[in-house]
Design a protein around this motif. Structure first.
Motif, PDB file in Angstrom:
ATOM      1  N   GLN A  59     -19.425  22.383  25.809  1.00 16.03           N
ATOM      2  CA  GLN A  59     -18.556  22.714  24.684  1.00 16.03           C
ATOM      3  C   GLN A  59     -19.313  22.566  23.366  1.00 16.03           C
ATOM      4  N   GLU A  62     -21.465  25.540  22.949  1.00 16.56           N
ATOM      5  CA  GLU A  62     -20.635  26.671  22.532  1.00 16.56           C
ATOM      6  C   GLU A  62     -20.341  26.616  21.041  1.00 16.56           C
ATOM      7  N   ASP A  63     -19.991  25.430  20.547  1.00 17.89           N
ATOM      8  CA  ASP A  63     -19.675  25.286  19.122  1.00 17.89           C
ATOM      9  C   ASP A  63     -20.900  25.544  18.249  1.00 17.89           C
ATOM     10  N   ASN A  66     -21.423  29.197  17.984  1.00 17.81           N
ATOM     11  CA  ASN A  66     -20.424  29.854  17.144  1.00 17.81           C
ATOM     12  C   ASN A  66     -20.654  29.613  15.660  1.00 17.81           C
ATOM     13  N   ARG A 378     -15.505  29.323  14.410  1.00 15.78           N
ATOM     14  CA  ARG A 378     -15.465  28.712  15.734  1.00 15.78           C
ATOM     15  C   ARG A 378     -14.541  29.483  16.691  1.00 15.78           C
ATOM     16  N   ASN A 379     -13.495  30.093  16.168  1.00 18.74           N
ATOM     17  CA  ASN A 379     -12.496  30.725  17.026  1.00 18.74           C
ATOM     18  C   ASN A 379     -12.052  32.067  16.476  1.00 18.74           C
ATOM     19  N   ASN A 403     -10.831  27.873  22.485  1.00 17.09           N
ATOM     20  CA  ASN A 403     -11.255  26.535  22.892  1.00 17.09           C
ATOM     21  C   ASN A 403     -10.220  25.453  22.617  1.00 17.09           C
TER      22      ASN A 403
END
Length: 443
Positions: A59, A62-63, A66, A378-379, A403
């Motif tokens: 995770q 992933e962050d 991003n 991030r999203n 996420n």
């Protein structure tokens, strides 16, 4: 009046057993566990707890990815051996800890695999023990394909003890476990291939969001082969050759089997007691009783349509304890949320989007691209789809991609179960600027 050694014996010691057992002990009941594996069951030792300890590092990766465009440079280096050591440091302590806590709570532990002598008697090792009531909480295990070379297929328990990452992995099946682990492995630099018999993975999840995950994994380098079955696995030096029904040949260092799980019902002596089982597990009534009224089943070993998850096992364990303490109410399940821990996550609850689409006269569907409203780097493509009942405007179902989905679905669980309306939510002040604040303002 018959005198038994115990009021209740549990076969198994996982979440389907220990929550209810502790309630019974507090009410003065004499309780025992029969456990042939590690105390705490699959989730604690070989499943979600162990996997999530590994998942946290991915995770972070992933962050970081991003936020590259927002000025965060560089990529952390994953050291798998140290991550696995961290997992062992945390998880390996649990059985020993439970071995201390459970006896202190007043529960006797019988190490070994139990089987029924009769409806009140269990044989374990070289002794027999009796109880007024018995709860079967033996869970599930990974299934294995009946093909030549299946001895080379690894399961989730094997993977969660993997000391060194392979260069290439083939996942057989595109279910929850395969998709979650594939999301991790591709970030670790492993060459990942997924072969699935179906046309589409994760069939219980909203296909729009599943497609998003598949598209993202493909862009990261995962190769998918759908509508394919595995016919043969052969060892070739230090690697394996996998042959599919179409004649395709694939090569990898590690073969992972994600073709489902089966209930642990063998060697218990159930057939002799007239207790029915199916491919999905033990058949029970609306009080979780088997054909023998003093024998119950709890957790993943039950033949049920409710999702087989740790929270539902816990719920059933607590329910059986209430029944054994005198509550005669049949079991009534609340709405059950569930999540696939891919990167990003997908969470679901209640009425599915596809079922709502088939009944457009009764339900409205609303899509909320909430990722654009707060932490966009991030999203950015995080999204929520809600199902409303037209007559009441109550939320009846939801699917979330992003996420933050696991936390948000728990809030929606409360909203759906309590039938909260927009007016109800307006009377509550939520913390700001958390993602839940931004989301709830759009319901």
């Amino acid at each position: 009046m018959t005198t038994y050694d115990y009021d209740v014996i549990y076969i198994g010691s996982g979440h389907a057993a220990n929550h209810g057992a502790l309630k019974l002990v507090k009410q003065g009941k004499k309780v025992a566990f029969v456990e042939g594996d590690k105390l705490g069951g699959t989730c604690t030792n070989y499943g979600c707890d162990a996997k999530l300890l590994l998942d946290g590092a991915f995770q972070v990766l992933e962050d970081v990815q991003n936020f590259q465009a927002a000025g965060l440079k560089g990529t952390p280096v994953l050291e798998w051996d140290k991550l696995m050591a961290y997992k062992h440091q945390v998880i390996d302590a649990f059985p020993k800890l439970m071995g201390q806590i459970i006896p202190k709570a007043g529960i006797k532990i019988y190490p070994g695999y139990g089987s029924f002598v009769d409806s009140h008697t269990i044989h374990v090792n070289d002794e027999t023990i009796t109880a007024e009531n018995i709860v079967i909480a033996t869970g599930q295990r990974d299934s294995t394909l009946p093909i030549p070379g299946n001895e080379f297929i690894h399961n989730s328990k094997d993977f969660l003890d993997l000391e060194q990452l392979p260069d290439a992995m083939i996942f057989i099946g595109a279910g929850l476990i395969s998709m979650e682990l594939a999301s991790m492995m591709i970030k670790a630099g492993v060459d990942v291939t997924i072969v699935d018999i179906a046309e589409h993975p994760l069939t219980n999840f909203y296909d729009k969001y599943v497609d998003k995950v598949v598209d993202k994994l493909q862009k990261e380098g995962v190769t998918f082969y759908f509508n394919e079955t595995i016919k043969l696995i052969e060892q070739q030096n230090q690697t394996y050759l996998v042959t599919t029904n179409s004649g395709r040949t694939l090569q990898a260092d590690y073969i992972f089997g994600g073709t489902g799980r089966i209930a642990n019902v063998e060697d218990l002596g159930l057939e002799e007691l007239g207790i029915k089982t199916s491919a999905r597990g033990i058949v029970v009534d609306d009080h979780l009783r088997t054909a023998q009224p003093n024998i119950f089943a709890s957790g993943d070993v039950i033949d049920k349509r409710i999702p087989k998850l740790t929270p539902t096992a816990t719920y059933e364990s607590n329910y059986i304890a209430k029944v054994l303490l005198g509550d005669e109410s049949p079991i009534s399940y609340p709405t059950v949320p569930y999540t696939v821990y891919t990167l990003p996550r997908i969470s679901e609850i209640g009425l599915s989007i596809s079922d709502a689409q088939k009944n457009s006269d009764r339900y409205d569907i609303k899509q909320v691209p909430y990722g654009r409203s707060y932490d966009t780097k991030r999203n950015m493509d995080a999204e929520l789809t809600l199902v409303y009942e037209k007559a009441t405007q109550h939320v009846k179902g939801a699917s979330i991609y992003g996420n933050d989905a696991p936390g948000l679905i728990n809030i929606l669980t409360f909203i759906i179960d309590k039938e909260l309306t927009t007016t109800d939510l307006e009377q509550i002040i939520f913390g700001f600027p958390d993602v839940s604040y931004n989301l709830l303002g759009r319901i």
